[in-house]
Write a protein that holds these residues in place. Structure first.
Motif, PDB file in Angstrom:
ATOM      1  N   ASP A   1       0.868  -1.182   0.000  1.00  0.00           N
ATOM      2  CA  ASP A   1       0.000   0.000   0.000  1.00  0.00           C
ATOM      3  C   ASP A   1       0.907   1.235   0.000  1.00  0.00           C
ATOM      4  O   ASP A   1       1.750   1.397   0.886  1.00  0.00           O
ATOM      5  CB  ASP A   1      -0.872  -0.036   1.259  1.00  0.00           C
ATOM      6  CG  ASP A   1      -1.891   1.096   1.322  1.00  0.00           C
ATOM      7  OD1 ASP A   1      -1.549   2.233   0.940  1.00  0.00           O
ATOM      8  OD2 ASP A   1      -3.010   0.855   1.795  1.00  0.00           O
ATOM      9  N   ALA A   2       0.733   2.125  -0.999  1.00  0.00           N
ATOM     10  CA  ALA A   2       1.618   3.290  -1.136  1.00  0.00           C
ATOM     11  C   ALA A   2       1.579   4.210   0.077  1.00  0.00           C
ATOM     12  O   ALA A   2       2.551   4.903   0.373  1.00  0.00           O
ATOM     13  CB  ALA A   2       1.247   4.081  -2.393  1.00  0.00           C
ATOM     14  N   ALA A   3       0.470   4.227   0.795  1.00  0.00           N
ATOM     15  CA  ALA A   3       0.363   5.110   1.965  1.00  0.00           C
ATOM     16  C   ALA A   3       1.010   4.489   3.203  1.00  0.00           C
ATOM     17  O   ALA A   3       1.538   5.186   4.063  1.00  0.00           O
ATOM     18  CB  ALA A   3      -1.105   5.423   2.251  1.00  0.00           C
ATOM     19  N   LYS A   4       0.987   3.159   3.289  1.00  0.00           N
ATOM     20  CA  LYS A   4       1.444   2.480   4.510  1.00  0.00           C
ATOM     21  C   LYS A   4       2.831   1.870   4.400  1.00  0.00           C
ATOM     22  O   LYS A   4       3.475   1.594   5.412  1.00  0.00           O
ATOM     23  CB  LYS A   4       0.432   1.391   4.893  1.00  0.00           C
ATOM     24  CG  LYS A   4      -0.945   1.953   5.240  1.00  0.00           C
ATOM     25  CD  LYS A   4      -1.947   0.828   5.437  1.00  0.00           C
ATOM     26  CE  LYS A   4      -3.345   1.374   5.719  1.00  0.00           C
ATOM     27  NZ  LYS A   4      -4.354   0.309   5.749  1.00  0.00           N
ATOM     28  N   GLY A   5       3.291   1.612   3.173  1.00  0.00           N
ATOM     29  CA  GLY A   5       4.609   1.001   3.012  1.00  0.00           C
ATOM     30  C   GLY A   5       4.618  -0.430   3.519  1.00  0.00           C
ATOM     31  O   GLY A   5       3.602  -1.128   3.483  1.00  0.00           O
TER      32      GLY A   5
ATOM     33  N   PHE B   1       4.774  -4.634  -6.316  1.00  0.00           N
ATOM     34  CA  PHE B   1       3.780  -3.743  -6.924  1.00  0.00           C
ATOM     35  C   PHE B   1       3.311  -2.783  -5.843  1.00  0.00           C
ATOM     36  O   PHE B   1       2.702  -3.203  -4.848  1.00  0.00           O
ATOM     37  CB  PHE B   1       2.595  -4.543  -7.485  1.00  0.00           C
ATOM     38  CG  PHE B   1       1.640  -3.726  -8.319  1.00  0.00           C
ATOM     39  CD1 PHE B   1       1.789  -3.618  -9.690  1.00  0.00           C
ATOM     40  CD2 PHE B   1       0.582  -3.043  -7.727  1.00  0.00           C
ATOM     41  CE1 PHE B   1       0.900  -2.865 -10.461  1.00  0.00           C
ATOM     42  CE2 PHE B   1      -0.310  -2.286  -8.480  1.00  0.00           C
ATOM     43  CZ  PHE B   1      -0.143  -2.192  -9.847  1.00  0.00           C
ATOM     44  N   VAL B   2       3.633  -1.493  -6.009  1.00  0.00           N
ATOM     45  CA  VAL B   2       3.197  -0.476  -5.050  1.00  0.00           C
ATOM     46  C   VAL B   2       1.814  -0.001  -5.511  1.00  0.00           C
ATOM     47  O   VAL B   2       1.673   0.602  -6.580  1.00  0.00           O
ATOM     48  CB  VAL B   2       4.192   0.700  -4.970  1.00  0.00           C
ATOM     49  CG1 VAL B   2       3.697   1.745  -3.980  1.00  0.00           C
ATOM     50  CG2 VAL B   2       5.577   0.195  -4.563  1.00  0.00           C
ATOM     51  N   ASN B   3       0.817  -0.280  -4.694  1.00  0.00           N
ATOM     52  CA  ASN B   3      -0.582  -0.099  -5.084  1.00  0.00           C
ATOM     53  C   ASN B   3      -1.196   1.171  -4.471  1.00  0.00           C
ATOM     54  O   ASN B   3      -0.613   1.799  -3.596  1.00  0.00           O
ATOM     55  CB  ASN B   3      -1.361  -1.342  -4.610  1.00  0.00           C
ATOM     56  CG  ASN B   3      -2.746  -1.429  -5.213  1.00  0.00           C
ATOM     57  OD1 ASN B   3      -3.004  -0.899  -6.292  1.00  0.00           O
ATOM     58  ND2 ASN B   3      -3.652  -2.104  -4.526  1.00  0.00           N
ATOM     59  N   LYS B   4      -2.360   1.507  -4.956  1.00  0.00           N
ATOM     60  CA  LYS B   4      -3.193   2.608  -4.434  1.00  0.00           C
ATOM     61  C   LYS B   4      -2.569   3.987  -4.647  1.00  0.00           C
ATOM     62  O   LYS B   4      -2.686   4.875  -3.805  1.00  0.00           O
ATOM     63  CB  LYS B   4      -3.517   2.400  -2.942  1.00  0.00           C
ATOM     64  CG  LYS B   4      -4.234   1.080  -2.661  1.00  0.00           C
ATOM     65  CD  LYS B   4      -4.740   0.991  -1.233  1.00  0.00           C
ATOM     66  CE  LYS B   4      -5.435  -0.329  -0.965  1.00  0.00           C
ATOM     67  NZ  LYS B   4      -5.951  -0.462   0.391  1.00  0.00           N
ATOM     68  N   LEU B   5      -1.905   4.165  -5.804  1.00  0.00           N
ATOM     69  CA  LEU B   5      -1.369   5.490  -6.138  1.00  0.00           C
ATOM     70  C   LEU B   5      -2.484   6.489  -6.441  1.00  0.00           C
ATOM     71  O   LEU B   5      -2.238   7.694  -6.527  1.00  0.00           O
ATOM     72  CB  LEU B   5      -0.433   5.386  -7.359  1.00  0.00           C
ATOM     73  CG  LEU B   5       1.074   5.197  -7.118  1.00  0.00           C
ATOM     74  CD1 LEU B   5       1.699   6.425  -6.491  1.00  0.00           C
ATOM     75  CD2 LEU B   5       1.393   3.978  -6.289  1.00  0.00           C
ATOM     76  N   ASP B   6      -3.716   5.977  -6.599  1.00  0.00           N
ATOM     77  CA  ASP B   6      -4.852   6.875  -6.841  1.00  0.00           C
ATOM     78  C   ASP B   6      -5.313   7.551  -5.552  1.00  0.00           C
ATOM     79  O   ASP B   6      -6.254   8.343  -5.560  1.00  0.00           O
ATOM     80  CB  ASP B   6      -6.018   6.111  -7.479  1.00  0.00           C
ATOM     81  CG  ASP B   6      -6.466   4.924  -6.624  1.00  0.00           C
ATOM     82  OD1 ASP B   6      -5.578   4.183  -6.145  1.00  0.00           O
ATOM     83  OD2 ASP B   6      -7.676   4.727  -6.419  1.00  0.00           O
TER      84      ASP B   6
ATOM     85  N   LEU C   1      10.256   7.506  -3.812  1.00  0.00           N
ATOM     86  CA  LEU C   1      11.663   7.291  -3.437  1.00  0.00           C
ATOM     87  C   LEU C   1      11.785   6.822  -1.985  1.00  0.00           C
ATOM     88  O   LEU C   1      12.637   5.994  -1.648  1.00  0.00           O
ATOM     89  CB  LEU C   1      12.477   8.577  -3.641  1.00  0.00           C
ATOM     90  CG  LEU C   1      12.839   8.913  -5.099  1.00  0.00           C
ATOM     91  CD1 LEU C   1      13.387  10.327  -5.194  1.00  0.00           C
ATOM     92  CD2 LEU C   1      13.840   7.915  -5.668  1.00  0.00           C
ATOM     93  N   GLU C   2      10.916   7.340  -1.135  1.00  0.00           N
ATOM     94  CA  GLU C   2      10.903   6.943   0.284  1.00  0.00           C
ATOM     95  C   GLU C   2      10.523   5.458   0.409  1.00  0.00           C
ATOM     96  O   GLU C   2      11.090   4.721   1.232  1.00  0.00           O
ATOM     97  CB  GLU C   2       9.886   7.821   1.027  1.00  0.00           C
ATOM     98  CG  GLU C   2       9.876   7.650   2.543  1.00  0.00           C
ATOM     99  CD  GLU C   2       8.712   8.420   3.187  1.00  0.00           C
ATOM    100  OE1 GLU C   2       8.198   7.917   4.194  1.00  0.00           O
ATOM    101  OE2 GLU C   2       8.326   9.492   2.662  1.00  0.00           O
TER     102      GLU C   2
ATOM    103  N   GLN D   1      16.250  -0.658   2.936  1.00  0.00           N
ATOM    104  CA  GLN D   1      16.761  -0.622   4.313  1.00  0.00           C
ATOM    105  C   GLN D   1      16.188  -1.755   5.176  1.00  0.00           C
ATOM    106  O   GLN D   1      16.925  -2.407   5.921  1.00  0.00           O
ATOM    107  CB  GLN D   1      16.412   0.727   4.977  1.00  0.00           C
ATOM    108  CG  GLN D   1      17.061   1.940   4.311  1.00  0.00           C
ATOM    109  CD  GLN D   1      18.579   1.882   4.325  1.00  0.00           C
ATOM    110  OE1 GLN D   1      19.190   1.492   5.309  1.00  0.00           O
ATOM    111  NE2 GLN D   1      19.200   2.253   3.212  1.00  0.00           N
ATOM    112  N   GLU D   2      14.887  -1.999   5.073  1.00  0.00           N
ATOM    113  CA  GLU D   2      14.255  -2.959   5.985  1.00  0.00           C
ATOM    114  C   GLU D   2      14.318  -4.408   5.510  1.00  0.00           C
ATOM    115  O   GLU D   2      14.380  -5.325   6.322  1.00  0.00           O
ATOM    116  CB  GLU D   2      12.792  -2.563   6.231  1.00  0.00           C
ATOM    117  CG  GLU D   2      12.674  -1.236   6.980  1.00  0.00           C
ATOM    118  CD  GLU D   2      11.346  -1.122   7.703  1.00  0.00           C
ATOM    119  OE1 GLU D   2      10.727  -2.145   8.006  1.00  0.00           O
ATOM    120  OE2 GLU D   2      10.947   0.030   7.955  1.00  0.00           O
ATOM    121  N   LEU D   3      14.296  -4.613   4.197  1.00  0.00           N
ATOM    122  CA  LEU D   3      14.303  -5.988   3.691  1.00  0.00           C
ATOM    123  C   LEU D   3      15.667  -6.395   3.130  1.00  0.00           C
ATOM    124  O   LEU D   3      15.881  -7.568   2.804  1.00  0.00           O
ATOM    125  CB  LEU D   3      13.227  -6.170   2.609  1.00  0.00           C
ATOM    126  CG  LEU D   3      11.781  -5.868   3.023  1.00  0.00           C
ATOM    127  CD1 LEU D   3      10.827  -6.168   1.868  1.00  0.00           C
ATOM    128  CD2 LEU D   3      11.371  -6.656   4.257  1.00  0.00           C
ATOM    129  N   GLY D   4      16.569  -5.428   2.988  1.00  0.00           N
ATOM    130  CA  GLY D   4      17.891  -5.752   2.446  1.00  0.00           C
ATOM    131  C   GLY D   4      17.843  -6.149   0.980  1.00  0.00           C
ATOM    132  O   GLY D   4      18.698  -6.893   0.489  1.00  0.00           O
TER     133      GLY D   4
END
Length: 549
Positions: free
Chosen positions: A124-128, A150-155, A162-163, A170-173
């Motif tokens: 989810d693009a808002a939650k990461g 797949f980064v979803n919910k860009l609408d 970039l974040e 950083q978190e998953l390596g």
């Protein structure tokens, strides 16, 4: 004058190789509510498998989601069981393994990942990155499965792309490579830039995203851009792309296939933006069916004998016929209808009649299947999860372990006249892995003990017993939260004598399991009895013990 001659075996191997080249097999993993069922529907829409996508939210007038076929899934708007969806797209045969997002069903997801060659991680693009996504990612890493993101919910409003890339690294390596880049976000989300073709795709929304999005494709320097796109969004895109080219990684498919780099796609499954571009790139980048570890070493898919393994059982997909289906991943050779195979665990021979191609709840008869395909076989109590079937020389694939449950409850049947239905329902739901079943060692206590990862598993079992077997039940919670299997079995347990702060039960295979109130009790027993070896993962009941455990 000479003519080419090929032996029947060579012909079969070239036929198998050609079929493997066309196969793509993947599972979708995500945290609940990231849009997994919606993305599944849209992939089916673009694959031509359905003509109108069904939303997950329960509206009477809306078509139900194809992958959520169980009544309880449709009532709650969640996925609670894995399904297989097969469809053709651009001369490829795609086997899409849809998994439950809810953490209470992570064991079902793990079993499904055992049959997958690739994984699509939906964010989810808002939650990461969210907890369940991380957990399932670790399973993929353990199995060395390539991961596509797949980064979803860009609408909707969300975090900066970039974040999100930085968080994955950083978190998953994982190294990341953005295959496309979003143009705007939320109400201003206009489309994506495809870095593969170096073209801008601007989309028009369709009502609720039920049909394919209309797509205008233009080159980066095309003068029409000024009419089609706000100047601010265009300049922002150019700035982002310069930054990506400057500091981003190059795409390396070897790293992708090793599971250390993830291609990243941005889009919106709800509005269909970017879904087709993802599917096209996935077919090019994904790992084709490959070798699998067995008792005879790594076996390539072109091995001429048929082999496969059972990764899932499902009862009552067709409530009218009370059927039981074994989901089999074809690993090598060619499967043919009515063939006779050997069953590795029992040593018996089994005739595979009435094989089926699976499409969620719908099925159709098939004549043949190849490595990477998933077929449905009628299961009259013959198959268990992890079973290997084969022709030719005996071999067994890695089995599928059970994980330590955290909730325990007696399952009680208050109506003695329903004992037969109760027993049948519990047995069939245990076989398919809906929940682990344990039993008291006290012969006076006959009620089965449900052992689950989460509370929702209890609810599903009770709902299905009522709905599919006409048996009402109630549960009585037990005060334990940790289970450990005893390495060495009953003999090892007898040697240590009396144990405190634990209760002994047996699992469905009759093996001893110790239940503890908490982790501290478990550690205390291990400290008092260092000679007692305890495992948090059950020994596999069928197949080879996986090397990772």
């Amino acid at each position: 004058m000479f003519t080419d001659f090929q032996s029947p075996e060579a012909t079969t191997q070239s036929e198998i190789q050609a079929a493997v080249e066309r196969r793509r097999n993947f599972a979708i993993i995500s945290h609940p509510d990231a849009g997994k069922t919606t993305l599944t529907e849209k992939l089916l829409l673009y694959g031509g498998a359905i003509h109108e996508a069904g939303a997950v939210k329960a509206r009477r007038a809306q078509k139900k989601a194809t992958s959520d076929w169980m009544e309880m899934e449709q009532q709650r708007g969640i996925s609670i069981t894995s399904t297989v969806l097969q469809f053709a797209y651009h001369n490829c045969q795609i086997n899409l393994l849809d998994t439950p997002g809810h953490q209470d069903f992570s064991e079902d997801t793990y079993r499904t990942l055992a049959a997958a060659d690739n994984a699509v991680m939906l964010i989810d693009a808002a939650k990461g990155l969210e907890p369940q996504t991380r957990k399932l990612f670790e399973v993929c890493r353990m199995r060395k499965i390539p991961i596509f993101t797949f980064v979803n919910k860009l609408d909707r409003p969300g975090r900066e792309p970039l974040e999100l890339l930085d968080e994955i690294e950083q978190e998953l390596g994982l190294q990341t490579y953005a295959v496309n880049w979003p143009i705007g976000m939320g109400d201003r989300f206009k489309g994506v830039y495809d870095r593969r073709q170096q073209k801008i795709h601007l989309f028009e929304r369709s009502a609720h995203g039920k049909r394919e999005a209309l797509d205008t494709v233009v080159d980066m320097g095309d003068p029409r851009i000024e009419e089609l796109l706000e100047q601010e969004l265009y300049y922002q895109l150019k700035e982002d792309l310069e930054l990506l080219e400057g500091v981003g990684s190059e795409l390396d498919l070897d790293l992708v296939h090793q599971g250390t780099m993830t291609p990243v796609f941005f889009g919106s499954a709800m509005t269909n933006f970017g879904v087709e571009l993802f599917l096209d790139a996935f077919l090019d980048y994904a790992l084709k069916p490959g070798s699998r570890q067995s008792s005879n070493g790594a076996i390539p898919p072109t091995y001429p004998e048929f082999t496969g393994f059972v990764f899932k059982l499902q009862a009552n997909m067709d409530p009218k016929h009370r059927d039981r289906i074994a989901f089999v991943r074809v690993c090598t050779g060619k499967f043919e209808k009515d063939m006779t195979v050997n069953h590795a665990r029992t040593g018996k021979t089994v005739r595979l009649s009435r094989p089926q191609k699976l499409f969620a709840q719908d099925r159709e008869s098939i004549e043949e299947a190849y490595p990477g395909d998933v077929i449905g076989l009628n299961n009259p109590g013959v198959f268990a999860i992890g079973d290997t079937i084969y022709t030719g020389q005996k071999l067994e694939y890695e089995g599928i372990p059970c994980f330590s449950p955290e909730l325990f409850a007696y399952l009680k049947n208050p109506n003695p006249s329903k004992f037969k239905q109760f027993h049948k329902g519990v047995s069939e739901l245990r076989e398919e892995g809906a929940v682990q079943i344990m039993y008291s060692v006290d012969e006076g206590k006959r009620d089965p003990i449900l052992a689950a990862v989460g509370q929702l598993q209890f609810e599903v079992v009770q709902f299905r017993l009522q709905n599919e077997y006409s048996v009402e039940t109630h549960t009585e919670l037990l005060p334990y939260s940790v289970a450990r299997w005893v390495a060495g079995g009953w003999e090892a347990l007898q040697k240590v004598g009396r144990l405190f702060n634990t209760v002994t039960v047996k699992d469905s295979w009759g093996r001893p399991v110790l239940l503890f109130r908490n982790e501290w009790n478990c550690q205390q027993v291990q400290a008092d009895h260092p000679e007692l070896k305890l495992n948090s993962v059950a020994p596999v009941a069928a197949g080879q013990q996986p090397v990772d455990f």
